[in-house]
Write an enzyme that holds these catalytic residues in place. Structure first.
Site, PDB file in Angstrom:
ATOM      1  N   HIS A 214     -21.459 -53.621  50.665  1.00 36.75           N
ATOM      2  CA  HIS A 214     -22.119 -52.338  50.954  1.00 36.75           C
ATOM      3  C   HIS A 214     -21.709 -51.892  52.356  1.00 36.75           C
ATOM      4  O   HIS A 214     -22.191 -52.412  53.355  1.00 36.75           O
ATOM      5  CB  HIS A 214     -23.635 -52.516  50.870  1.00 36.75           C
ATOM      6  N   HIS A 217     -24.039 -45.547  53.760  1.00 40.01           N
ATOM      7  CA  HIS A 217     -25.404 -45.061  53.933  1.00 40.01           C
ATOM      8  C   HIS A 217     -26.137 -45.504  55.196  1.00 40.01           C
ATOM      9  O   HIS A 217     -27.349 -45.728  55.177  1.00 40.01           O
ATOM     10  CB  HIS A 217     -26.237 -45.409  52.710  1.00 40.01           C
ATOM     11  N   TYR A 219     -26.127 -48.203  56.915  1.00 42.93           N
ATOM     12  CA  TYR A 219     -26.502 -49.601  57.100  1.00 42.93           C
ATOM     13  C   TYR A 219     -25.524 -50.298  58.042  1.00 42.93           C
ATOM     14  O   TYR A 219     -24.677 -49.658  58.668  1.00 42.93           O
ATOM     15  CB  TYR A 219     -26.636 -50.282  55.739  1.00 42.93           C
TER      16      TYR A 219
END
Length: 414
Positions: A214, A217, A219
């Site tokens: 990931h 977004h 993060y």
């Protein structure tokens, strides 16, 4: 996380990173069949992704659902994921946290302990029994957290000591301002990379077919890529090469652990979620894709559409914002997520915009979504209020499949 539609709990973000809201977000009408009877929809054609033989071009999005009590996936997840699995399907898990320091939302699952591995095993087994392919998304939220989610009430960490504006929801229902995170030290980077390696190792031990990193977004990893969140002056800040360094170190380390054809990465160049904009989206992400291309065999890149930004309160996407430069620069499987319905998804495949299309909230509400697309069936309406509930059934496993009578009637019209 993937906000099951991009509407953060102010906290949970299940980015289903896949659909943009309609004018009436609570009503999801069926798409009119766009193909003449007998034609095969591009979305429903097979695709070879590395060693994986997919039967459709539809991917189940990594959707935060906030149902892993005590960070442990619950038995209901067996039914939830297997409901959406079928032979040749490609499913991604919700964001799964690689470290005790990586949590920032209530009831999100972990993969850093043996108990997590054991809890995931029956879920993976159930998905595999349906003949589907299953990847785990490896996640560290970085500064999108609070001391209450951290070990010993420590503060969250980030690329730079810059707080997110606004407030976040806490587990007890109260709100608190996002804290100023602690800037990670240069010497801490190897340990951080190792956390992703351990997460990947544990995912494979649980039986997963691969992992998705990931990197989107707002993060932790995206915080290093973007100019609004990275003000560092060491080898992890400043130039394109430096800002991409940590992401590439993680990718290389995870590839070394599980093999390149078992690794993908998710990226969101244009989203401003959690105050994570950048002055140079085309420059930094083109550079990153060019470097990822050099990782021979890396399975796929998963990009989030510019239009997803509106869902996160970042305003309308610019007309010039487009995934095309990244699609053109990448030489392997390309996934696109964000605002796709049946018509848009088919068009994306037909035009070569992407190889695979990622679906979230509509697939939450329609566990048989590919079949409904095939038949031109009406879609169940999704209930946003249940996206991030800890309830192990309502809004999770209780959405209905098409009944046999309706299926036969629709089949007869094809």
């Amino acid at each position: 996380m993937t906000v099951a539609n991009g509407q953060p709990l102010k906290q949970p973000e299940a980015v289903t990173a896949t659909q943009e809201p309609s004018k009436d977000d609570s009503k999801v009408a069926a798409d009119a069949p766009e193909h003449s009877h007998g034609d095969t929809q591009p979305l429903l054609t097979p695709y070879k992704m590395g060693p994986f033989d997919l039967t459709t071009r539809m991917v189940y999005a990594p959707l935060t659902r906030c149902r892993a009590l005590g960070t442990v996936p619950q038995p209901a997840a067996v039914e939830y994921y297997s409901q959406r699995a079928f032979k040749g399907a490609f499913l991604l898990t919700e964001g799964t946290v690689i470290s005790p320091h990586g949590h920032g939302y209530p009831n999100t699952p972990g993969i850093n302990e043996e108990r997590h591995v054991e809890a995931w095993k029956p879920i993976v087994q159930a998905v595999h029994e349906k003949g589907a392919n299953f990847f785990m998304q490896l996640w560290h939220v970085g500064r999108v957290s609070h001391a209450v989610y951290q070990p010993d009430d420590q503060g969250p960490v980030a690329a730079s000591a810059i707080a997110i504006s606004g407030e976040q929801d806490l587990p007890d229902g109260s709100k608190a301002p996002y804290p100023v995170p602690r800037e990670l030290k240069t010497e801490e980077m190897p340990d951080l990379v190792q956390q992703y390696v351990v997460g990947a190792r544990h995912a494979m031990a649980a039986g997963f077919d691969g992992v998705e990193i990931h990197g989107a977004h707002g993060y932790l990893l995206e915080g290093f890529l973007k100019t609004q969140t990275n003000k560092r002056t060491d080898q992890y800040g400043g130039s394109l090469e430096n800002r991409a360094r940590l992401v590439l170190e993680v990718v290389d380390a995870v590839i070394a652990e599980v093999g390149p054809d078992r690794v993908g990465i998710r990226l969101s160049p244009f989203t401003k979620f959690m105050d994570s904009a950048t002055d140079d989206p085309f420059e930094i992400y083109t550079y990153l894709v060019e470097q990822l291309n050099k990782r021979e065999g890396l399975l796929y890149v998963h990009f989030v559409e510019p239009r997803i930004n509106e869902m996160f309160g970042g305003g309308l996407a610019k007309d010039s914002d487009s995934l095309k430069p990244f699609r053109d620069a990448w030489n392997r499987t390309f996934l696109a997520a964000g605002g796709f319905d049946r018509e848009k998804g088919n068009e994306a495949i037909r035009t070569g915009h992407s190889d695979l299309v990622v679906y979230g909230r509509h697939w939450i509400a329609n566990p048989d979504l590919p079949e409904r697309f095939r038949l031109g069936a009406d879609l169940n309406k999704y209930d946003r209020s249940t996206f991030y509930s800890p309830d192990q059934k309502v809004g999770y496993t209780d959405y209905p499949f098409l009944d046999e009578k309706t299926k036969k009637e629709l089949e007869a019209k094809l």
